[in-house]
Enzyme design. Structure first.
Site, PDB file in Angstrom:
ATOM      1  N   ASP A 227       0.844  -1.196   0.000  1.00 48.70           N
ATOM      2  CA  ASP A 227       0.000   0.000   0.000  1.00 48.70           C
ATOM      3  C   ASP A 227       0.876   1.241   0.000  1.00 48.70           C
ATOM      4  O   ASP A 227       2.037   1.207   0.382  1.00 48.70           O
ATOM      5  CB  ASP A 227      -0.897   0.021   1.245  1.00 48.70           C
ATOM      6  CG  ASP A 227      -2.135   0.886   1.068  1.00 48.70           C
ATOM      7  OD1 ASP A 227      -3.223   0.315   0.889  1.00 48.70           O
ATOM      8  OD2 ASP A 227      -2.014   2.131   1.093  1.00 48.70           O
TER       9      ASP A 227
ATOM     10  N   TYR B 284     -13.614   7.863 -13.266  1.00 47.99           N
ATOM     11  CA  TYR B 284     -13.620   6.631 -12.468  1.00 47.99           C
ATOM     12  C   TYR B 284     -14.253   5.515 -13.298  1.00 47.99           C
ATOM     13  O   TYR B 284     -13.712   4.407 -13.387  1.00 47.99           O
ATOM     14  CB  TYR B 284     -14.412   6.856 -11.167  1.00 47.99           C
ATOM     15  CG  TYR B 284     -14.428   5.659 -10.239  1.00 47.99           C
ATOM     16  CD1 TYR B 284     -13.355   5.389  -9.397  1.00 47.99           C
ATOM     17  CD2 TYR B 284     -15.524   4.794 -10.191  1.00 47.99           C
ATOM     18  CE1 TYR B 284     -13.359   4.293  -8.542  1.00 47.99           C
ATOM     19  CE2 TYR B 284     -15.540   3.696  -9.343  1.00 47.99           C
ATOM     20  CZ  TYR B 284     -14.462   3.442  -8.525  1.00 47.99           C
ATOM     21  OH  TYR B 284     -14.466   2.354  -7.689  1.00 47.99           O
TER      22      TYR B 284
HETATM   23  P1  NDP Z   1     -10.101   2.458   0.412  1.00 48.15           P
HETATM   24  O1  NDP Z   1      -9.969   3.901   0.094  1.00 48.15           O
HETATM   25  O2  NDP Z   1     -10.639   2.044   1.740  1.00 48.15           O
HETATM   26  O3  NDP Z   1      -8.702   1.704   0.204  1.00 48.15           O
HETATM   27  C1  NDP Z   1      -7.930   1.945  -0.926  1.00 48.15           C
HETATM   28  C2  NDP Z   1      -6.488   1.670  -0.599  1.00 48.15           C
HETATM   29  O4  NDP Z   1      -5.698   1.854  -1.786  1.00 48.15           O
HETATM   30  C3  NDP Z   1      -5.938   2.623   0.444  1.00 48.15           C
HETATM   31  O5  NDP Z   1      -5.245   1.923   1.435  1.00 48.15           O
HETATM   32  C4  NDP Z   1      -5.029   3.528  -0.348  1.00 48.15           C
HETATM   33  O6  NDP Z   1      -3.899   4.014   0.340  1.00 48.15           O
HETATM   34  C5  NDP Z   1      -4.558   2.607  -1.447  1.00 48.15           C
HETATM   35  N1  NDP Z   1      -4.023   3.370  -2.567  1.00 48.15           N
HETATM   36  C6  NDP Z   1      -4.566   4.450  -3.167  1.00 48.15           C
HETATM   37  N2  NDP Z   1      -3.767   4.907  -4.134  1.00 48.15           N
HETATM   38  C7  NDP Z   1      -2.673   4.104  -4.122  1.00 48.15           C
HETATM   39  C8  NDP Z   1      -1.477   4.076  -4.876  1.00 48.15           C
HETATM   40  N3  NDP Z   1      -1.216   4.982  -5.834  1.00 48.15           N
HETATM   41  N4  NDP Z   1      -0.567   3.105  -4.620  1.00 48.15           N
HETATM   42  C9  NDP Z   1      -0.792   2.202  -3.643  1.00 48.15           C
HETATM   43  N5  NDP Z   1      -1.897   2.190  -2.892  1.00 48.15           N
HETATM   44  C10 NDP Z   1      -2.820   3.132  -3.126  1.00 48.15           C
HETATM   45  O7  NDP Z   1     -10.991   1.879  -0.760  1.00 48.15           O
HETATM   46  P2  NDP Z   1     -11.802   0.507  -0.957  1.00 48.15           P
HETATM   47  O8  NDP Z   1     -11.243  -0.560  -0.134  1.00 48.15           O
HETATM   48  O9  NDP Z   1     -13.226   0.837  -0.898  1.00 48.15           O
HETATM   49  O10 NDP Z   1     -11.464   0.248  -2.501  1.00 48.15           O
HETATM   50  C11 NDP Z   1     -10.586  -0.752  -2.971  1.00 48.15           C
HETATM   51  C12 NDP Z   1     -10.848  -0.935  -4.448  1.00 48.15           C
HETATM   52  O11 NDP Z   1     -12.211  -1.288  -4.641  1.00 48.15           O
HETATM   53  C13 NDP Z   1     -10.600   0.303  -5.300  1.00 48.15           C
HETATM   54  O12 NDP Z   1     -10.001  -0.082  -6.517  1.00 48.15           O
HETATM   55  C14 NDP Z   1     -12.014   0.828  -5.551  1.00 48.15           C
HETATM   56  O13 NDP Z   1     -12.094   1.573  -6.737  1.00 48.15           O
HETATM   57  C15 NDP Z   1     -12.778  -0.468  -5.637  1.00 48.15           C
HETATM   58  N6  NDP Z   1     -14.208  -0.366  -5.421  1.00 48.15           N
HETATM   59  C16 NDP Z   1     -14.694   0.053  -4.207  1.00 48.15           C
HETATM   60  C17 NDP Z   1     -16.060   0.124  -4.022  1.00 48.15           C
HETATM   61  C18 NDP Z   1     -16.671   0.571  -2.738  1.00 48.15           C
HETATM   62  O14 NDP Z   1     -17.902   0.716  -2.694  1.00 48.15           O
HETATM   63  N7  NDP Z   1     -15.928   0.784  -1.679  1.00 48.15           N
HETATM   64  C19 NDP Z   1     -17.000  -0.219  -5.105  1.00 48.15           C
HETATM   65  C20 NDP Z   1     -16.376  -0.673  -6.304  1.00 48.15           C
HETATM   66  C21 NDP Z   1     -15.015  -0.742  -6.450  1.00 48.15           C
HETATM   67  P3  NDP Z   1      -4.016   5.278   1.308  1.00 48.15           P
HETATM   68  O15 NDP Z   1      -4.494   4.711   2.601  1.00 48.15           O
HETATM   69  O16 NDP Z   1      -2.613   5.807   1.398  1.00 48.15           O
HETATM   70  O17 NDP Z   1      -4.954   6.222   0.667  1.00 48.15           O
END
Ligand code: NDP
Length: 255
Positions: A38, A162
């Site tokens: 992450d 998105y």
């Molecule tokens: P969160 O925001 O809870 O978690 C996302 C994680 O990704 C965070 O820990 C974040 O780090 C990390 N991250 C962001 N950018 C980067 C990067 N450039 N490099 C490495 N890590 C990175 O989101 P979700 O768990 O909800 O989402 C996870 C996935 O699921 C995403 O791809 C999202 O688009 C997808 N999704 C989510 C839905 C929802 O309803 N929640 C629905 C459909 C899809 P940091 O903590 O530093 O920000």
């Protein structure tokens, strides 16, 4: 009884919280050794601490998935620690509000916001796949799962870039599934609906009632309900499944 992923090694991006953390915990519970990657090194280490406290085996990696060198190093250090890479879950992603585009229609997105969204959500997934595929070809097989979304299947108002990024992820998934089947590599995507994580807090606060009325099960999903699908995709129980994009969305896509 052996776990679904007993003896396998796995890499998960976005593992510091939300869906990625829930999946890391489930993978470990099902017997996999897990590399939790992450942007937030602290959050990834916290997930690893939770796995180790429960008797599992994990390591944390700090990575920005938009940086090719860091992504290559992430895969290399996973292989150095675990010997091979059986399962890779490319899940790191961002939402519109994280690039200052919350509530904006297509023509209102700034170029900067559009580029950043595509860079993390689409190019980031491709960069990860590139290094993972290289390793999996070398070792003779593996399973890759990408996080798509219902936004990868239909349009969603005020989520322009998105939606474009997630449609792109589905395209990458299908194409790689065709190309690498001969190498014993399966590639699939999970398409979550509205899931209870930090990512959806902003949207739910603005339009929660309206959105839940569109979900047949009338509730948000949990991160663990997505983790279950990812675990199955990575396990040998889905051995004939490749190139698929499966919805886990409370029935949203059926309406
Ligand atoms: P969160 O925001 O809870 O978690 C996302 C994680 O990704 C965070 O820990 C974040 O780090 C990390 N991250 C962001 N950018 C980067 C990067 N450039 N490099 C490495 N890590 C990175 O989101 P979700 O768990 O909800 O989402 C996870 C996935 O699921 C995403 O791809 C999202 O688009 C997808 N999704 C989510 C839905 C929802 O309803 N929640 C629905 C459909 C899809 P940091 O903590 O530093 O920000």
């Amino acid at each position: 009884m052996a776990g679904m992923l007993q003896g396998k090694t796995a890499l998960i991006t976005g593992g510091a919280r939300g869906i990625g953390r829930a999946t890391a915990l489930l993978f470990a519970q099902e017997g996999a050794r897990v590399a939790v990657a992450d942007m937030s090194a602290e959050g990834a280490a916290e997930t690893v601490g939770m796995i180790n406290a429960a008797g599992g085996q994990a390591m944390s990696i700090a990575v920005d998935v938009t940086k090719p060198d860091q992504v290559a190093a992430m895969v290399a250090s996973t292989v150095a620690a675990f010997g091979r890479l059986d399962c890779a879950y490319n899940n790191a992603g961002i939402a519109g509000y994280q690039v200052g585009a919350a509530g904006q229609k297509t023509a209102d997105w700034s170029e900067e916001a559009f580029d950043r969204m595509l860079s993390v959500n689409l190019k980031g997934v491709w960069l990860c796949m590139r290094s993972e595929l290289e390793q999996m070809v070398k070792q003779g097989g593996g399973a890759i799962v990408n996080t798509g979304s219902i936004a990868g299947l239909v349009g969603l108002r005020t989520s322009s870039a998105y939606v474009a990024s997630k449609h792109g992820v589905i395209g990458l998934t299908k194409t790689a599934a065709l190309e690498y089947a001969e190498n014993g590599i399966r590639v699939n995507a999970v398409c979550p609906g509205y899931i209870e994580t930090d990512m959806t807090k902003d949207t739910m606060a603005r339009r929660g009632t309206e959105l839940m009325a569109m979900v047949p099960l009338r509730r948000m999903g949990t991160a663990n309900e997505i983790a279950e699908m990812v675990c199955w995709f990575c396990s040998d129980r889905s051995s004939y499944v490749s190139g698929a994009a499966y919805n886990v969305d409370g029935g949203y896509m059926a309406t």
